[in-house]
Write an enzyme that holds these catalytic residues in place. Sequence first.
Site, PDB file in Angstrom:
ATOM      1  N   GLN A 146      14.277  -9.499  -3.784  1.00 54.42           N
ATOM      2  CA  GLN A 146      12.932 -10.040  -3.524  1.00 54.42           C
ATOM      3  C   GLN A 146      12.422 -10.816  -4.739  1.00 54.42           C
ATOM      4  O   GLN A 146      11.847 -11.908  -4.608  1.00 54.42           O
ATOM      5  CB  GLN A 146      11.979  -8.892  -3.189  1.00 54.42           C
TER       6      GLN A 146
ATOM      7  N   HIS B 246       4.090   1.275  -8.134  1.00 57.43           N
ATOM      8  CA  HIS B 246       3.013   0.280  -8.031  1.00 57.43           C
ATOM      9  C   HIS B 246       2.089   0.373  -9.248  1.00 57.43           C
ATOM     10  O   HIS B 246       1.676  -0.650  -9.805  1.00 57.43           O
ATOM     11  CB  HIS B 246       2.170   0.525  -6.779  1.00 57.43           C
TER      12      HIS B 246
ATOM     13  N   LEU C 266       0.372   3.633  -2.206  1.00 59.84           N
ATOM     14  CA  LEU C 266       0.730   3.387  -3.601  1.00 59.84           C
ATOM     15  C   LEU C 266       1.326   4.626  -4.268  1.00 59.84           C
ATOM     16  O   LEU C 266       0.936   5.752  -3.990  1.00 59.84           O
ATOM     17  CB  LEU C 266      -0.512   2.920  -4.367  1.00 59.84           C
TER      18      LEU C 266
ATOM     19  N   GLY D 148       0.802  -1.217   0.000  1.00 56.28           N
ATOM     20  CA  GLY D 148       0.000   0.000   0.000  1.00 56.28           C
ATOM     21  C   GLY D 148       0.837   1.270   0.000  1.00 56.28           C
ATOM     22  O   GLY D 148       2.033   1.248  -0.251  1.00 56.28           O
TER      23      GLY D 148
HETATM   24  P1  AMP Z   1       5.832  -2.536  -1.708  1.00 54.51           P
HETATM   25  O1  AMP Z   1       4.462  -1.949  -1.543  1.00 54.51           O
HETATM   26  O2  AMP Z   1       6.934  -1.572  -1.409  1.00 54.51           O
HETATM   27  O3  AMP Z   1       5.982  -3.871  -1.028  1.00 54.51           O
HETATM   28  O4  AMP Z   1       5.978  -2.830  -3.250  1.00 54.51           O
HETATM   29  C1  AMP Z   1       5.049  -3.618  -3.949  1.00 54.51           C
HETATM   30  C2  AMP Z   1       5.594  -3.945  -5.309  1.00 54.51           C
HETATM   31  O5  AMP Z   1       5.861  -2.730  -6.013  1.00 54.51           O
HETATM   32  C3  AMP Z   1       6.919  -4.705  -5.229  1.00 54.51           C
HETATM   33  O6  AMP Z   1       6.957  -5.698  -6.242  1.00 54.51           O
HETATM   34  C4  AMP Z   1       7.928  -3.617  -5.485  1.00 54.51           C
HETATM   35  O7  AMP Z   1       9.142  -4.086  -6.041  1.00 54.51           O
HETATM   36  C5  AMP Z   1       7.193  -2.749  -6.473  1.00 54.51           C
HETATM   37  N1  AMP Z   1       7.771  -1.407  -6.485  1.00 54.51           N
HETATM   38  C6  AMP Z   1       8.055  -0.636  -5.398  1.00 54.51           C
HETATM   39  N2  AMP Z   1       8.657   0.509  -5.791  1.00 54.51           N
HETATM   40  C7  AMP Z   1       8.760   0.444  -7.138  1.00 54.51           C
HETATM   41  C8  AMP Z   1       9.310   1.319  -8.131  1.00 54.51           C
HETATM   42  N3  AMP Z   1       9.872   2.492  -7.820  1.00 54.51           N
HETATM   43  N4  AMP Z   1       9.246   0.931  -9.425  1.00 54.51           N
HETATM   44  C9  AMP Z   1       8.681  -0.261  -9.765  1.00 54.51           C
HETATM   45  N5  AMP Z   1       8.147  -1.120  -8.880  1.00 54.51           N
HETATM   46  C10 AMP Z   1       8.193  -0.787  -7.579  1.00 54.51           C
END
Ligand code: AMP
Length: 281
Positions: free
Chosen positions: A153, A37, A33, A31
């Site tokens: 990850q 995301h 977002l 979240g």
């Molecule tokens: P999180 O909410 O931080 O757990 O991220 C959820 C998903 O969004 C994960 O697969 C992250 O790698 C991806 N994500 C987070 N930040 C970015 C970004 N700047 N660019 C692309 N994907 C992202």
Amino acid sequence: MKTIATIAELRAGLDGARAAGRTVGFVPTMGYLHDGHASLMRQARDEADVVVASIIVNPLQFGPGEDLAAYPRDLERDTALAEATGVDVLFVPDVAEMYPTPVLTTVTVARVSEPLEGEARPAHFAGVATVVAKLFSIVGPCRAYFGAKDFQQVAVVRRMVRDLSLPVEVVACPTRREPDGLAMSSRNVYLTPAEREAAPVVYTALRAGAAVIGAGERDPAAVRELMAGIIEAEPLAGLDYAAVVDADSFLVPDPLTGNLRLLAAVRFGRARLIDNVGVTV
Ligand code: AMP
């Protein structure tokens, strides 16, 4: 868009979609977002008939003393963003819905989980693998979308999918950045104005590391020292690690060769930010 909070209701809805031959694309998140995301959701929208996103601030992946309680949350804004991006189903279970107490079963991926983030955050990847395995079981996606921003990850999830023969294709999407290069992150909200101004140094250091490799440097220690020096020259930055590894094994080739990933974790005040870039030699 439908917002669903229970596993049973989500399963019932998606069973119908799959039985009708519709493909399911899935974007798991914590979240708060942002456009990173949204880029995953847009790709899922392009490729799948039904797009499911989840929001769970997953307690299993936070260590003691980390920012679980402080992690930013804004379900109203997230709901609007997910809907505007074309998500069909937003899954928002609470912790009690996701986890029986106590949790006795977890998923651990050896080796690829161990260096870098695994060393800095010992239970983190078991928490990630466990919640992702549960979500794959609940959602039953054909494809699941992850950001390359969390490079280790993605490697952990891919390995889990392979080892457990999970019927899902893991798709890695490029990192979305602010105009000055800072990787978008929910945790960027922790940065003070001065820290925000300093934070692009992480990407600057990673690019400098990639550039010297491109120019012929093959000594991993020299690349690490170059990146660490750039980050440590920034007074507001606290270096956790700067590393160059083989992008598949996470081992350090010496001399450097093949498909390489440069990764860094850096603290700015309350925020701990990670980023990475790739280079092939
Ligand atoms: P999180 O909410 O931080 O757990 O991220 C959820 C998903 O969004 C994960 O697969 C992250 O790698 C991806 N994500 C987070 N930040 C970015 C970004 N700047 N660019 C692309 N994907 C992202």
